[in-house]
Design a protein around this motif. Structure first.
Motif, PDB file in Angstrom:
ATOM      1  N   PRO A 138       0.816  -1.218   0.000  1.00  0.00           N
ATOM      2  CA  PRO A 138       0.000   0.000   0.000  1.00  0.00           C
ATOM      3  C   PRO A 138       0.852   1.271   0.000  1.00  0.00           C
ATOM      4  N   ALA A 139       0.401   2.241  -0.797  1.00  0.00           N
ATOM      5  CA  ALA A 139       1.178   3.479  -0.950  1.00  0.00           C
ATOM      6  C   ALA A 139       1.368   4.193   0.384  1.00  0.00           C
ATOM      7  N   ARG A 140       0.297   4.186   1.197  1.00  0.00           N
ATOM      8  CA  ARG A 140       0.406   4.887   2.480  1.00  0.00           C
ATOM      9  C   ARG A 140       1.472   4.281   3.378  1.00  0.00           C
ATOM     10  N   GLN A 141       1.540   2.956   3.321  1.00  0.00           N
ATOM     11  CA  GLN A 141       2.535   2.293   4.156  1.00  0.00           C
ATOM     12  C   GLN A 141       3.950   2.643   3.673  1.00  0.00           C
ATOM     13  N   ALA A 142       4.105   2.652   2.351  1.00  0.00           N
ATOM     14  CA  ALA A 142       5.418   2.979   1.784  1.00  0.00           C
ATOM     15  C   ALA A 142       5.800   4.418   2.153  1.00  0.00           C
ATOM     16  N   LEU A 143       4.813   5.285   2.074  1.00  0.00           N
ATOM     17  CA  LEU A 143       5.037   6.689   2.414  1.00  0.00           C
ATOM     18  C   LEU A 143       5.469   6.813   3.875  1.00  0.00           C
TER      19      LEU A 143
END
Ligand code: ATP
Ligand code: MG
Length: 745
Positions: A138-143
């Motif tokens: 997930p993008a949020r996790q990567a962010l």
């Protein structure tokens, strides 16, 4: 102001701190004990009695609002403007340094700041370019991962993956993200801090220069510094040790974002000669509020331990209101604010604080409906509003055609026939050719692989931007802004959006032009100061200001209006009348924190911050049912309420009798009825049946067309009776009782 006056308005311990010889000091003290006051008086004192030049002072606070207030307070103490003194947030000061030393920092001269939303889009693009499935990564996790590494001062090359796929993949994402930022000349918030730290680490001469310049360092809200911020301050302090930090371990609320409460401990070892000063008298709140706060925070283990007392009388008890849903809660708060103002007080004195931004919408709507002026700080902040971001994106694109985030945002806003597929093609082309999306769009059009219609649409956009560029070349900032709003057709676009929302968006566009007109980047800047960068251009300054500030309190701060903000952004502030909304388990404490004791304690500290903002009156409110993401939830009252000593709390009951139809949709005055709190027996007035029907307020009902919802209001009688239902899908609607044919769900 003469020297003695500076000390006059201080108590003995504060005076001791303010007038101490230069050295390193840690003031560890509870809320409202005058820490910030000591810090500002200390600055005035250093200038007056130690002959320190304002140039030699660097003061760091947590929000731009706090920084502006601090400067104003010192200037009023000194009765003179203080040019050359650096007062700001860590991010603001880091940004200033990087602007001045962009070459040493290896940045583009006109680098742009990526805010959270842009950053997320960029991460999504990076994930796509690496062929990573967003469901798995997930993008949020990567962010979150990237930001967390930066906060710890780590670059991809510093991270050892130990063969762990999670780490390995995230490091890969981090590295690709870095490359994308470099290419677009973009810097995110965490990067500002990390770069500023590396700037000094890698350029000892530069560091030495700033060490010599800033002979006095002062840090407010020290408990919330993260690793990189602390390291940066530590570097600057060198071994001269002229540093004063103030903080409160009970108000550490940024652990989730990497803040290290341990920095307090670290400070005492890193500055072995440092002296600890304690302040214990609270000057802000009534006795009841203070006792409530002390009772609440005593449930936390592992505190550094402080006593807080006040000379103030107990005053009113804390009011607790059980609303039957969030709309009722908002209405109740609005009524109390009206009462407050009717008694001759101002709107500005009222603050509504909540745990998460999502709660602000219903409150805003209630305020709008009652035509009470309000301002939101933090969260959906002015510069983060969709319509504002769109205008800013056009403006950014004028300044830098290669700003991909801006390109993506506006290439088809308002809609001009460039569909998602085309945008994806542009994206892929940009990736494969290692060029910006702007360049890729031109290339795509020239390659002739797209349909005639698409080609025209792309050409239309390119021409629009070029024409906009030409039309705005010599304009003043505000005029430029106006032209962008016109030429982009964003104004027409929002005119089509009906209702209050559309209206608000148009007003915001106007507000942006006003903000551009009154924008003054130079406050407190000394242009004879060699460390000061010649401003890039008002245009670039404005865009950076918009990104950095993200509106922490935009607009006219002098207007008398109710203050809305998250608990996080209320830190350091104080208000005579405070509402803490959404005091419900799952919401506050937030459900994510329930599993981990550490996080639960942080939530409790956040509640402590909220309670201690109140000077005279405090209202805690909670909703027995609440719609979250379209579905109804029923929460118990927050445990924090029961942790407040019950003798400090009075339950407020609504007095309106719902069984008799009310002729007005507005909520009639609720009269506080003192009683001992018994959370379990507490019910709102939702139990009564609505006149002549088998329905009750708060009841779930089904409508043939609108589906399921909750009854939230009722007015009129007989055939004319109307009922207001908040539908899961359709939102709230007034229906004629006679025709609605509502069935209990
Ligand atoms: P927080 O922890 O919330 O940041 P703080 O410790 O920084 O609080 P201040 O904001 O400095 O506290 O002070 C709280 C209030 O008390 C302010 O209104 C301040 O002006 C007032 N105050 C502090 N010290 C005194 C004093 N000696 N005499 C009168 N008023 C004071
Ligand atoms: Mg303070």
């Amino acid at each position: 102001m003469v020297v003695s006056d500076i000390l006059d308005s201080l108590n003995e311990y504060q005076r001791q701190a303010v007038s101490a010889p230069t050295g390193s000091y840690l003031i560890l003290a509870g809320a409202g004990s005058g820490k910030t006051r000591v810090l500002t008086h200390r600055i005035a004192w250093l200038i007056q009695t130690h002959g320190v030049s304002p140039h030699g002072i660097l003061a760091v606070t947590f929000t731009n609002k706090a920084a502006a207030e601090m400067r104003a307070r010192i200037e009023s103490l000194m009765e003179t403007p203080l040019r050359g003194m650096w007062v700001g947030t860590f991010h603001g000061i880091a940004h200033r340094l990087l602007r001045a030393h962009w070459q040493e920092a290896k940045l583009n001269q006109n680098f742009q700041i990526l805010d959270g939303d842009d950053q997320l889009r960029l991460v999504k693009r990076v994930l796509a370019s690496l062929d990573l499935d967003e469901k798995k990564w997930p993008a949020r996790q990567a962010l979150w991962y990237i930001n967390a590494q930066k906060d710890e001062g780590l670059r991809p090359r510093h991270i050892e993956d130990f063969g762990d796929l999670y780490i390995k993949t995230h490091v890969q994402i981090y590295a690709a993200y870095e490359t994308a930022c470099e290419r677009g000349g973009m810097v995110d918030f965490a990067e500002l801090l990390l770069r500023a730290h590396e700037l000094w680490l890698n350029n000892p001469r530069l560091l030495q220069h700033y060490q010599q310049r800033f002979s006095q360092l002062l840090v407010d809200e020290f408990q919330d510094t993260n690793t990189i911020q602390y390291a940066w301050i530590r570097l600057l302090a060198g071994d001269r040790n002229n540093i004063l930090v103030v903080g409160d371990d009970d108000q550490s609320i940024y652990g989730w974002r990497g803040a290290k409460i341990e920095n307090i401990q670290k400070f005492t070892t890193d500055f072995p000669a440092s002296e600890m000063i304690r302040l214990e008298q609270n000057y802000r709140s009534t006795g009841s509020i203070l006792k409530a706060a002390n009772g609440l925070i005593s449930s936390n283990a592992g505190r550094l331990g402080k006593e807080l007392w006040t000379e103030a009388a107990d005053g009113e008890r804390i009011n607790l209101y059980a609303a039957f849903n969030e709309i009722d809660q908002a209405r109740y708060i609005v009524e109390r604010i009206k009462d407050w103002v009717a008694q001759g007080n101002s709107y500005t004195e009222c603050a509504i604080l909540y745990r998460s931004n999502a709660q602000s919408r219903v409150l805003e709507e209630a305020l709008l409906r009652s035509q009470l002026p309000y301002r939101i700080y933090g969260g959906q902040r002015f510069f983060e509003r969709m319509e504002i971001r769109n205008v800013l994106a056009y403006m950014r694109l004028l300044g830098n055609k290669d700003a991909d985030a801006s390109f993506e945002r506006v290439v088809n806003t308002p809609s001009r026939g460039i569909g998602d597929r085309t945008i994806e093609e542009i994206r892929q082309l940009a990736r494969s050719q290692n060029i910006s999306m702007w360049q890729a769009a031109i290339l795509l059009k020239e390659q002739g692989k797209v349909t005639g219609r698409t080609k025209n649409a792309i050409q239309g956009f390119i021409t629009l931007i070029e024409e906009m560029d030409a039309a705005t070349a010599d304009l003043e900032l505000a005029e430029l802004c106006e032209i962008v709003i016109q030429m982009s057709e964003l104004r027409e676009y929002y005119e089509k959006e009906r209702g209050e929302r559309g209206q608000a968006r148009l007003e915001n566009l106007q507000e942006l032009v006003t903000a551009a007109r009154t924008f003054d980047p130079d406050s407190g800047v000394d242009f004879d100061d060699p460390d000061e960068v010649a401003p890039l251009s008002l245009f670039d300054d404005f865009l950076n200001h918009a990104a950095l500030e993200s509106g922490e309190g935009q607009g006219d701060i002098h207007q008398d209006c109710v203050q809305l903000m998250t608990l996080h952004s209320a830190k350091g502030l104080e208000f005579p009348l405070v509402f803490l909304g959404g005091m419900e388990e799952g919401l506050f404490p937030h459900k994510m924190s329930l599993e981990e004791p550490g996080r639960l304690e942080e939530e409790r500290r956040l509640c402590y911050v909220g309670v201690t903002r109140a000077m005279q009156q405090l209202y805690l409110t909670y909703a027995e049912s609440r719609r979250i993401n379209g579905s109804e939830t029923y929460n118990r009252v927050s445990r924090f309420v029961s942790e407040i000593p019950s003798e400090m709390v009075q339950e407020v009951r609504a007095q309106q009798s719902i069984s008799r139809p009310a002729y007005t949709s507005s909520f009639s005055a609720a009269r506080p009825m003192p009683s001992r709190v018994n959370i379990n027996s507490m019910r709102s007035f939702a139990d009564a049946e609505l006149g002549g029907t088998n329905l009750k307020l708060g009841q779930r009902v089904v409508h043939a067309k609108f589906g399921e919802g909750v009854v939230i209001n009722y007015e009129g009688e007989g055939k004319q009776a109307r009922i207001q239902v908040n539908f899961n899908q359709e939102g709230s609607k007034w229906l004629m009782m006679a025709y609605a044919n509502l069935q209990p769900a």
